[in-house]
Design a protein around this motif. Structure first.
Motif, short mmCIF file in Angstrom:
data_model
loop_
_atom_site.label_atom_id
_atom_site.label_comp_id
_atom_site.label_asym_id
_atom_site.label_seq_id
_atom_site.Cartn_x
_atom_site.Cartn_y
_atom_site.Cartn_z
N ILE A 5 0.86 -1.18 0.00
CA ILE A 5 0.00 0.00 0.00
C ILE A 5 0.90 1.23 0.00
O ILE A 5 1.86 1.31 0.77
CB ILE A 5 -0.94 0.02 1.22
CG1 ILE A 5 -1.85 -1.20 1.22
CG2 ILE A 5 -1.76 1.30 1.26
CD1 ILE A 5 -2.71 -1.32 2.45
N ALA A 6 0.59 2.19 -0.85
CA ALA A 6 1.29 3.46 -0.89
C ALA A 6 0.30 4.58 -0.60
O ALA A 6 -0.83 4.56 -1.12
CB ALA A 6 1.96 3.68 -2.25
N CYS A 7 0.70 5.54 0.23
CA CYS A 7 -0.15 6.67 0.60
C CYS A 7 0.54 7.97 0.20
O CYS A 7 1.74 8.15 0.48
CB CYS A 7 -0.42 6.67 2.11
SG CYS A 7 -1.26 5.20 2.71
N GLU A 41 -10.46 5.88 10.27
CA GLU A 41 -10.89 4.57 10.75
C GLU A 41 -11.45 3.73 9.60
O GLU A 41 -11.17 2.53 9.48
CB GLU A 41 -11.93 4.74 11.85
CG GLU A 41 -12.42 3.45 12.47
CD GLU A 41 -13.44 3.68 13.56
OE1 GLU A 41 -13.76 2.71 14.27
OE2 GLU A 41 -13.91 4.82 13.70
N GLU A 42 -12.25 4.36 8.73
CA GLU A 42 -12.79 3.64 7.58
C GLU A 42 -11.68 3.25 6.62
O GLU A 42 -11.68 2.13 6.06
CB GLU A 42 -13.82 4.50 6.86
CG GLU A 42 -14.45 3.79 5.67
CD GLU A 42 -15.33 4.71 4.85
OE1 GLU A 42 -15.88 4.24 3.83
OE2 GLU A 42 -15.45 5.90 5.20
N ALA A 43 -10.70 4.14 6.44
CA ALA A 43 -9.59 3.82 5.55
C ALA A 43 -8.82 2.61 6.04
O ALA A 43 -8.45 1.72 5.26
CB ALA A 43 -8.67 5.03 5.42
N PRO A 95 -6.70 -6.31 5.30
CA PRO A 95 -7.35 -7.55 4.88
C PRO A 95 -8.32 -8.05 5.94
O PRO A 95 -8.05 -7.96 7.14
CB PRO A 95 -6.18 -8.53 4.68
CG PRO A 95 -4.97 -7.64 4.49
CD PRO A 95 -5.23 -6.41 5.30
N ALA A 96 -9.47 -8.53 5.48
CA ALA A 96 -10.49 -9.02 6.40
C ALA A 96 -9.97 -10.22 7.17
O ALA A 96 -9.48 -11.19 6.57
CB ALA A 96 -11.76 -9.37 5.65
N ALA A 97 -10.06 -10.13 8.49
CA ALA A 97 -9.63 -11.25 9.34
C ALA A 97 -10.74 -12.27 9.44
O ALA A 97 -11.92 -11.93 9.42
CB ALA A 97 -9.25 -10.73 10.73
N PRO A 98 -10.40 -13.53 9.55
CA PRO A 98 -11.45 -14.55 9.71
C PRO A 98 -12.20 -14.34 11.02
O PRO A 98 -11.64 -13.87 12.01
CB PRO A 98 -10.66 -15.86 9.71
CG PRO A 98 -9.26 -15.48 10.10
CD PRO A 98 -9.05 -14.10 9.56
N LEU A 113 0.19 0.02 12.73
CA LEU A 113 -0.20 -0.45 14.05
C LEU A 113 -1.18 -1.62 13.97
O LEU A 113 -1.32 -2.39 14.93
CB LEU A 113 -0.83 0.70 14.84
CG LEU A 113 0.14 1.82 15.26
CD1 LEU A 113 -0.61 2.99 15.89
CD2 LEU A 113 1.19 1.30 16.23
N THR A 114 -1.88 -1.75 12.85
CA THR A 114 -2.78 -2.90 12.66
C THR A 114 -2.09 -4.06 11.96
O THR A 114 -2.74 -5.07 11.66
CB THR A 114 -4.02 -2.48 11.85
OG1 THR A 114 -3.59 -2.00 10.56
CG2 THR A 114 -4.80 -1.41 12.56
N GLY A 115 -0.79 -3.93 11.68
CA GLY A 115 -0.05 -5.02 11.07
C GLY A 115 0.02 -4.98 9.57
O GLY A 115 0.38 -5.99 8.95
#
Length: 786
Positions: A470-472, A581-583, A589-592, A493-495
């Motif tokens: 991901i590039a910002c 937060e939405e970004a 990636p959706a976690a199981p 921070l979310t990995g």
């Protein structure tokens, strides 16, 4: 003529609005002066009234408790008043007996006092630092007095003449002695009568106060209710704090050997009702008696250590434990209030200063026309968190901005701080860029935010494994690039590994140098309110070079209703996000879904089966409860969900919800477990609030939410007394909205009633939430119970 026409331009006429503000301010000053004058000159009547009202606040809960148990109103008031008077008389007799015992023993301590004073005098004898100076001054004064007496023309001192009469009569002497004692007794009698009348006809008095306050009936009612609860609890907690201070004081003085320990413990508990000076005055007497009793200094030192220890324990442990962690009044307002009321009403005003100030604070919080009291007296910061940080940056004080941010992060986390406060700081800077900000202001904000982010990244490091996919990049301005830095840190921070591209990289000249090979997603951040033209050209150039790239556009300042799929397609991007937060949700990636622990899930399903709610025994009651919740919260849909092993069932609803119908009798709407709305609530055992489901990745694609057209969603667990979460009580509406913690407390209470209907047991009301904004580091406060 030219010289007459030249010169400074004429001053513009004063705008009518400014004149109106000046007149309004002058009117308020006149009204304030009149009120202060009435308080001062009417203190003989107002002081007993104020004391009576405060005492009635403290005794009101006792009277209401007796009335609820079937005691008549008059009998309940009389019983409470007689009990209080008996306790005061008993306390007075105790103090009198202790004083009489001490007065009989004091002559025995005279020799000890003389010996200590003599020893102190001997230790202070000898030449001092200023003895020579004082002796010189005395000699000069004697010589000047002698010179004046010997001067020619000096007149001898006149002879003193004393006129001796018959003296005052016995009746005058009796009146002079009785008058000081009769005034307090008369005031006490007035207070007792007022308290009795207030407790006896409390409803009529409340109605009259509401009529005087005027305005919105709901706000006036809330103001009186909150004032009554806060004052009664404040006085009760203060009584408990003082008693828990006086009893250990008495026991400690008894162990040390100080005579009259019961008297000094009682006096310490009473004197602590007087702010500031009361604890100091109560400490003087036992220390003086310890000085008189013990020939040495051990008793004095032990008594002093006891007092200091009790003060530390009371101020730092007992008071926070009983009062709670909320701060109601700032330290400055307490000192100012104590000074104000003492100047008006003397020592009684000092005692009443804190309760009266709490009343003003509560009224200011609930009545808009008196909101300035909340600003002047409250310990809640006058500016919201983002504005405080923004102001510190404008003032070139990034260190204090970092302190404020650190306190906020302790409560919300780094990503929450970026989403709630960081973006708002940049939004204010963007709005002020052309309107109010000067060059140095813009530079200070940019440099201060860069420094703040450097410190936060150092305090909360994150280094996700793997290459960055991901590039910002910032869209146009420096604030865009700073927001991109926030997003990169939040993702880390979310990995999720993400990279920051330099500011200005989206211009036509620099698109070729983006180096997006191997990057799967590009996120462009922008605070512009009208970014279409620039972003559309940029996206077109990026698409031409990297056609398979996923492009997410973060519009932090987008107007409402302009972030849907239609606008995303018009701009050529895959998705538009409106908050950090939405970004993070969209880019992570959706976690199981978590798998519940088998024993706990089995116990939960067993409790659900034992309730029999799926058989439909409480369907009518739950429907009625859902209708009540929908009406109270003014939402279109309210429903009660229970989560089975493979499906979710709607066992209560205020309106017919479309969807699959079960074969049971009565038929229930049901959803597959994979689309269950209460799954996250049950698994995490906590309330879930989604202000806008279109902006939440967990709900935007949920078939039920789309079919029911729910833009707002809130759900709270249906928790049994054993801790099993059977499902959720949910609210939904077609329009996005917010919900306060106080409203969630009411939702919890309705959920507890739903559980009681489902399990046929008494409702267990959960503890209310506490919405306490972090206080600034530089502000102290008087603890006031919520």
């Amino acid at each position: 003529m030219t010289s007459q026409l030249s010169g400074p331009p004429l001053a513009p006429a004063e705008p009518p609005q400014d004149r109106t503000d000046i007149v309004r301010m002058a009117a308020w000053m006149v009204v304030g002066s009149v009120i202060i004058g009435l308080l001062y000159f009417g203190q003989d009547v107002l002081i007993p009234l104020a004391i009576a009202f405060l005492v009635s606040f403290a005794l009101g809960p006792l009277v209401r408790g007796l009335v609820r148990r079937g005691v008549p109103q008059v009998a309940a008031v009389a019983l409470v008043m007689l009990t209080v008077i008996a306790m005061l008389l008993g306390l007075g007799l105790l103090i009198t007996s202790q004083v009489s015992v001490l007065s009989a023993e004091l002559p025995a301590y005279q020799s000890t006092i003389r010996t200590k004073i003599a020893a102190l005098g001997q230790s202070m004898e000898g030449p001092g630092l200023f003895d020579g100076v004082l002796q010189t001054i005395a000699t000069v004064q004697d010589q000047m007095a002698t010179a004046l007496q010997d001067a020619p023309g000096s007149v001898a001192d006149p002879l003193a003449v004393t006129v001796v009469g018959d003296g005052p009569s016995p009746f005058s002497t009796a009146i002079a002695w009785l008058t000081p004692a009769l005034a307090p007794l008369a005031t006490l009698g007035i207070v007792v009568v007022f308290v009795f009348l207030v407790l006896l006809d409390r409803g009529d008095l409340r109605d009259r106060l509401i009529r005087l306050l005027g305005g919105n009936l709901h706000r006036s009612t809330d103001a009186l209710e909150e004032a009554g609860k806060r004052i009664s609890k404040y006085l009760l907690m203060q009584l408990v704090v003082n008693v828990t201070y006086g009893i250990p004081m008495a026991i400690g003085l008894w162990a040390i050997g100080v005579p009259g320990w019961v008297l000094w413990g009682t006096l310490a508990a009473i004197m602590r009702f007087i702010p500031y000076v009361g604890p100091m005055l109560s400490a003087v007497f036992p220390l003086a008696l310890a000085f008189a009793v013990d020939p040495g200094w051990d008793m004095v030192l032990m008594a002093l250590a006891l007092i200091l220890f009790l003060e530390l324990v009371s101020n730092n442990i007992v008071e926070p434990l009983l009062y709670g962690t909320s701060t109601g009044l700032s330290a400055l307002s307490l000192i100012a209030a104590a000074t104000f009321w003492t100047a008006l009403w003397g020592p009684v005003g000092l005692i009443l200063s804190t309760p009266l100030t709490v009343c003003l604070l509560v009224v200011g919080r609930n009545l808009p026309q008196l909101a300035f009291f909340d600003t002047l007296l409250g310990s809640t910061p006058a500016l919201d968190l983002p504005t405080r940080i923004y102001q510190r940056l404008i003032a070139d004080d990034p260190d204090e901005a970092y302190d404020i941010a650190t306190d906020a992060i302790a409560a919300t986390g780094v990503t929450g701080f970026y989403n709630q406060s960081g973006l708002e700081v940049l939004r204010q800077a963007s709005d002020d860029f052309h309107a109010n900000a000067r060059v140095e202001h813009r530079l200070r904000v940019v440099e201060g935010m860069d420094s703040l982010l450097d410190d936060l990244q150092e305090d909360h490091p994150a280094d996700p494994p793997g290459p960055a996919r991901i590039a910002c990049i910032g869209g146009k301005w420096q604030v865009d690039a700073i927001s991109a830095r926030m997003l990169v840190h939040g993702l880390a921070l979310t990995g999720v590994a993400a990279e920051m591209r330099p500011a200005g990289a989206v211009t036509a000249r620099q698109v070729a140098a983006l180096q997006l090979d191997g990057v799967g997603t590009l996120c462009i951040t922008s605070f512009s309110r009208d970014p279409d033209t620039a972003l559309r050209a940029t996206v077109r150039r990026v698409r031409r070079r990297w056609p398979d790239l996923r492009i997410v556009l973060a519009l932090w300042n987008a107007p409402d209703g302009q972030a849907g799929a239609d606008r995303a397609a018009a701009l050529g991007v895959d998705q538009i996000v409106l908050s950090l937060e939405e970004a993070v949700q969209r880019l992570t990636p959706a976690a199981p879904a978590p798998t519940p622990a088998a024993p706990a899930e089995a116990a939960r399903l067993s409790a659900l089966s034992a309730s029999g709610v799926l058989v439909g025994h409480a369907r009518a009651d739950l429907d009625d409860l859902a209708m009540r919740a929908a009406d109270a919260f003014d939402v279109g849909m309210a429903f009660v969900l229970v989560l089975e092993a493979d499906a979710e069932y709607v066992v209560g609803q205020n309106t017919d919800l479309p969807g699959r119908r079960s074969a049971t009798d009565p038929a229930m709407t049901w959803l597959p477990r994979g689309h269950a709305l209460s799954a996250a609530i049950v698994d995490e055992n906590r309330t879930l609030v989604v202000p806008d489901t279109d902006r939440d990745a967990r709900f935007s694609d949920n078939p039920a939410i789309r079919q029911w057209q729910g833009r707002f969603f809130a759900g709270t667990p249906l928790r049994t007394a054993d801790g099993h979460v059977l499902g959720a009580l949910c609210l939904a509406d077609r329009d996005p909205r917010q919900i306060a913690d106080a409203e969630l407390d009411l939702l919890d209470r309705i959920a507890a009633e739903a559980v009681a209907l489902m399990t046929r047991q008494d409702a267990v009301i959960p503890e209310p939430r506490r919405e306490v904004p972090p206080a600034p580091r530089s502000m102290l406060g008087q603890r006031v119970p919520d």
